[in-house]
Design a protein around this motif. Structure first.
Motif, PDB file in Angstrom:
ATOM      1  N   VAL A 117      11.907 -14.150   1.271  1.00  0.00           N
ATOM      2  CA  VAL A 117      11.465 -13.199   2.279  1.00  0.00           C
ATOM      3  C   VAL A 117      11.447 -11.811   1.654  1.00  0.00           C
ATOM      4  N   GLU A 118      10.674 -10.936   2.266  1.00  0.00           N
ATOM      5  CA  GLU A 118      10.675  -9.535   1.850  1.00  0.00           C
ATOM      6  C   GLU A 118      11.340  -8.701   2.933  1.00  0.00           C
ATOM      7  N   ARG A 119      12.355  -7.952   2.524  1.00  0.00           N
ATOM      8  CA  ARG A 119      13.033  -7.002   3.411  1.00  0.00           C
ATOM      9  C   ARG A 119      13.043  -5.647   2.723  1.00  0.00           C
ATOM     10  N   GLY A 120      12.601  -4.619   3.415  1.00  0.00           N
ATOM     11  CA  GLY A 120      12.613  -3.294   2.833  1.00  0.00           C
ATOM     12  C   GLY A 120      11.845  -3.201   1.531  1.00  0.00           C
ATOM     13  N   GLY A 121      10.798  -4.015   1.391  1.00  0.00           N
ATOM     14  CA  GLY A 121       9.987  -3.980   0.188  1.00  0.00           C
ATOM     15  C   GLY A 121      10.535  -4.781  -0.965  1.00  0.00           C
ATOM     16  N   LYS A 122      11.687  -5.470  -0.782  1.00  0.00           N
ATOM     17  CA  LYS A 122      12.309  -6.231  -1.850  1.00  0.00           C
ATOM     18  C   LYS A 122      12.336  -7.717  -1.487  1.00  0.00           C
ATOM     19  N   LEU A 123      12.099  -8.576  -2.489  1.00  0.00           N
ATOM     20  CA  LEU A 123      12.124 -10.018  -2.269  1.00  0.00           C
ATOM     21  C   LEU A 123      13.531 -10.559  -2.432  1.00  0.00           C
ATOM     22  N   GLU A 124      13.901 -11.533  -1.595  1.00  0.00           N
ATOM     23  CA  GLU A 124      15.198 -12.181  -1.715  1.00  0.00           C
ATOM     24  C   GLU A 124      15.077 -13.650  -1.344  1.00  0.00           C
ATOM     25  N   LEU A 125      15.838 -14.481  -2.033  1.00  0.00           N
ATOM     26  CA  LEU A 125      15.824 -15.921  -1.786  1.00  0.00           C
ATOM     27  C   LEU A 125      16.707 -16.234  -0.584  1.00  0.00           C
ATOM     28  N   LEU A 221     -14.744   5.444   7.699  1.00  0.00           N
ATOM     29  CA  LEU A 221     -13.483   5.452   6.946  1.00  0.00           C
ATOM     30  C   LEU A 221     -13.324   4.153   6.161  1.00  0.00           C
ATOM     31  N   LEU A 222     -12.927   4.280   4.897  1.00  0.00           N
ATOM     32  CA  LEU A 222     -12.620   3.139   4.037  1.00  0.00           C
ATOM     33  C   LEU A 222     -11.169   3.264   3.594  1.00  0.00           C
ATOM     34  N   ILE A 223     -10.360   2.249   3.877  1.00  0.00           N
ATOM     35  CA  ILE A 223      -8.955   2.241   3.458  1.00  0.00           C
ATOM     36  C   ILE A 223      -8.827   1.280   2.285  1.00  0.00           C
ATOM     37  N   SER A 224      -8.293   1.782   1.183  1.00  0.00           N
ATOM     38  CA  SER A 224      -8.225   1.024  -0.063  1.00  0.00           C
ATOM     39  C   SER A 224      -6.780   0.874  -0.513  1.00  0.00           C
ATOM     40  N   GLY A 225      -6.484  -0.258  -1.167  1.00  0.00           N
ATOM     41  CA  GLY A 225      -5.136  -0.467  -1.676  1.00  0.00           C
ATOM     42  C   GLY A 225      -4.963  -1.886  -2.178  1.00  0.00           C
ATOM     43  N   GLY A 226      -3.821  -2.152  -2.771  1.00  0.00           N
ATOM     44  CA  GLY A 226      -3.526  -3.483  -3.270  1.00  0.00           C
ATOM     45  C   GLY A 226      -2.984  -4.388  -2.184  1.00  0.00           C
ATOM     46  N   THR A 227      -2.672  -5.634  -2.563  1.00  0.00           N
ATOM     47  CA  THR A 227      -2.093  -6.590  -1.617  1.00  0.00           C
ATOM     48  C   THR A 227      -0.738  -6.086  -1.137  1.00  0.00           C
ATOM     49  N   GLY A 228      -0.532  -6.122   0.170  1.00  0.00           N
ATOM     50  CA  GLY A 228       0.750  -5.728   0.729  1.00  0.00           C
ATOM     51  C   GLY A 228       1.007  -4.236   0.723  1.00  0.00           C
ATOM     52  N   SER A 229      -0.032  -3.435   0.520  1.00  0.00           N
ATOM     53  CA  SER A 229       0.158  -1.988   0.455  1.00  0.00           C
ATOM     54  C   SER A 229       0.161  -1.320   1.822  1.00  0.00           C
ATOM     55  N   GLY A 230      -0.218  -2.045   2.862  1.00  0.00           N
ATOM     56  CA  GLY A 230      -0.200  -1.484   4.210  1.00  0.00           C
ATOM     57  C   GLY A 230      -1.563  -1.061   4.729  1.00  0.00           C
ATOM     58  N   LYS A 231      -2.641  -1.635   4.180  1.00  0.00           N
ATOM     59  CA  LYS A 231      -3.987  -1.254   4.619  1.00  0.00           C
ATOM     60  C   LYS A 231      -4.208  -1.570   6.095  1.00  0.00           C
ATOM     61  N   THR A 232      -3.880  -2.799   6.490  1.00  0.00           N
ATOM     62  CA  THR A 232      -4.112  -3.206   7.876  1.00  0.00           C
ATOM     63  C   THR A 232      -3.206  -2.446   8.830  1.00  0.00           C
ATOM     64  N   THR A 233      -1.974  -2.180   8.415  1.00  0.00           N
ATOM     65  CA  THR A 233      -1.056  -1.399   9.255  1.00  0.00           C
ATOM     66  C   THR A 233      -1.625  -0.017   9.517  1.00  0.00           C
ATOM     67  N   LEU A 234      -2.143   0.633   8.469  1.00  0.00           N
ATOM     68  CA  LEU A 234      -2.726   1.958   8.641  1.00  0.00           C
ATOM     69  C   LEU A 234      -3.983   1.891   9.497  1.00  0.00           C
ATOM     70  N   LEU A 235      -4.804   0.871   9.288  1.00  0.00           N
ATOM     71  CA  LEU A 235      -6.017   0.712  10.092  1.00  0.00           C
ATOM     72  C   LEU A 235      -5.666   0.563  11.567  1.00  0.00           C
ATOM     73  N   ASN A 236      -4.651  -0.241  11.865  1.00  0.00           N
ATOM     74  CA  ASN A 236      -4.198  -0.382  13.245  1.00  0.00           C
ATOM     75  C   ASN A 236      -3.738   0.951  13.816  1.00  0.00           C
ATOM     76  N   ALA A 237      -2.957   1.694  13.021  1.00  0.00           N
ATOM     77  CA  ALA A 237      -2.428   2.971  13.503  1.00  0.00           C
ATOM     78  C   ALA A 237      -3.551   3.962  13.779  1.00  0.00           C
ATOM     79  N   LEU A 238      -4.540   4.028  12.896  1.00  0.00           N
ATOM     80  CA  LEU A 238      -5.631   4.982  13.079  1.00  0.00           C
ATOM     81  C   LEU A 238      -6.556   4.588  14.228  1.00  0.00           C
ATOM     82  N   SER A 239      -6.662   3.293  14.489  1.00  0.00           N
ATOM     83  CA  SER A 239      -7.548   2.853  15.580  1.00  0.00           C
ATOM     84  C   SER A 239      -7.083   3.362  16.932  1.00  0.00           C
ATOM     85  N   ALA A 240      -5.817   3.763  17.035  1.00  0.00           N
ATOM     86  CA  ALA A 240      -5.295   4.275  18.305  1.00  0.00           C
ATOM     87  C   ALA A 240      -5.983   5.575  18.709  1.00  0.00           C
ATOM     88  N   PHE A 241      -6.638   6.252  17.758  1.00  0.00           N
ATOM     89  CA  PHE A 241      -7.280   7.528  18.057  1.00  0.00           C
ATOM     90  C   PHE A 241      -8.729   7.368  18.486  1.00  0.00           C
TER      91      PHE A 241
END
Length: 445
Positions: A117-125, A221-241
């Motif tokens: 799992v990932e917690r706080g950006g870190k992987l743990e078994l 608007l184009l949101i760019s980034g790598g896997t797991g960088s938070g693109k969809t989270t930011l898109l969701n947040a901006l859609s509120a406006f």
């Protein structure tokens, strides 16, 4: 998950209390009881029975089955066993506790006996295990069948989603050599808004205000980034406006956007059936969405030829549309869009393609997941047109690294570059204003 020792009954056949447990023993016991319960329960009535009622009804059956197994467990162990069995019957088995844990953002299953799992950006078994590969595949099939998809040897890769919008990807043998691989990108039970991103240090108040005004001013608007960088989270947040009165059409491979507006049409792709028929691609949906009278079109992520249709939509009256793309920098994002247009199979000169990109996309936001696990908006850039054969861009805000902290955290500052963006000129016509001092490089963002 409770653990029990998988012991053989004593010679006198008397039940003995469980002692130091093993994962394998607990799993074996739970799976046996689960299978026996399936024989005695009315499966057609399960979904209609509240969990609390079902817990009471199966408690007696579990005790009888434990007696048959010659096992004597403590009350807490029996309670945990019942919870685990309920998760198998009504939910996703061993995944349920992980899905309920809000501190977990990703669940990564590397075969049946290794769950990270990932917690706080870190992987743990974790100590979560499945009985075997068949047990894990059964859980995967429960997930994908709920959204009308399948996974088997003829179609060993699948994208799906959970009821809460969490994204699921699974790949099974023969493509997965050592056993099934499953990735679950969890969605927060409460969507993360822009204020929360400011609190987390992912973006500053000035940058958030600029992006808010970009959305309200209907800039593309184009949101760019790598896997797991938070693109969809930011898109969701901006859609509120986006204004509540606008009609929005969303297009995704797996529907995961959590828009709060009342007038949203959600479209999702469909893979081919077992006869290799019936596939509906993102490009098909983008073209169809143009007939649905949208004010804005939001594509969860462009990956191929649909990029061309998305640009066409942005250039033909659907201002304020948004999408995401995988890329390492804002400049790379535009290059990737150009490459994707080539995947559409259209014979268009490179200069013409870049002209389409320059006129369609107004702002590129680059997000990054850094070594310390934190996601940050590292750049906000404006596309300002063409200079000969090159798309011209100017960076408005950026994150400048200054080093690493004692605990490995990335240190740095958000800062304006001193360039006043051209989109500020569009604000007054829409009744919007931005304080120009926020672009002063002498002031930190």
């Amino acid at each position: 998950m409770a653990l029990w020792q998988d012991e053989q009954p004593a010679a006198n056949d008397a039940p003995r209390p469980a002692q130091s447990a093993t994962v394998e023993g607990g799993l074996a016991l739970k799976v046996r009881l689960h299978k026996r319960l399936l024989d005695v329960l009315n499966l057609s009535a399960l979904e209609r029975i509240p969990r609390e009622t079902l817990r009471g009804e199966i408690r007696g059956e579990v005790r009888n089955l434990l007696a048959d197994e010659k096992r004597l467990l403590s009350v807490p162990q029996v309670d945990q066993l019942i919870e685990d069995i309920l998760d198998e019957l009504l939910g996703l088995g061993a995944l349920e506790p992980l899905l309920k844990d809000d501190s977990i953002t990703d669940i990564l299953i590397n075969t049946h006996d290794k769950v990270y799992v990932e917690r706080g950006g870190k992987l743990e078994l974790t100590d979560v295990r499945f009985q075997d590969s068949r047990h894990l595949i059964r859980i995967v099939n429960k997930i994908v069948s709920a959204v009308g998809r399948r996974v088997d040897e003829s179609q060993p890769m699948v994208d799906a989603r959970l009821a809460d919008g969490s994204r699921v990807n699974a790949i099974i043998p023969p493509l997965a050599v050592d056993g099934p691989l499953v990735s679950i990108r969890k969605f927060a039970s409460k969507p993360i808004d822009i204020a929360r991103l400011v609190d987390l240090g992912s973006i500053t108040e000035d940058m958030a205000l600029v992006l808010q005004m970009v959305v309200r001013a209907r800039r593309n608007l184009l949101i760019s980034g790598g896997t797991g960088s938070g693109k969809t989270t930011l898109l969701n947040a901006l859609s509120a406006f986006i204004d509540q009165s606008e009609r929005i059409v969303t297009i995704e491979d797996s529907a995961e956007l959590q828009l709060q507006q009342p007038h949203v049409g959600r479209l999702e792709t469909r893979p081919a059936n077992i006869e290799e028929r019936g596939e509906v691609t993102q490009r098909d949906l983008v073209r169809n969405s143009l007939r649905m009278r949208p004010d804005r079109i939001i594509v969860g992520e462009v990956r191929a030829g649909e990029a061309f249709d998305m640009l066409q939509a942005m250039n033909t009256g659907h201002e304020g549309s948004m999408t995401t793309v995988h890329a390492n920098t804002a400049r790379d994002a535009l290059s990737r869009i150009e490459q994707m247009i080539g995947m559409a199979g259209l014979d268009i000169p490179a200069r013409s393609v870049r002209g389409q990109i320059a006129s369609a996309i107004n702002v590129v936001v680059q997000v990054e997941r850094m070594e310390d696990g934190r996601r940050r908006v590292v750049s906000i850039s404006e596309v300002v047109g063409m200079e000969q054969d090159v798309v011209s861009m100017q960076e408005i805000f950026r994150f400048r690294r200054t080093g690493r902290g004692a605990k490995g955290e990335v240190l740095g500052d958000f800062e304006p570059t001193g360039i006043r963006p051209k989109f500020v000129e569009h604000m007054p016509a829409r009744g919007l204003t931005l304080p120009l001092e926020m672009f002063n490089p002498a002031r930190r963002a």
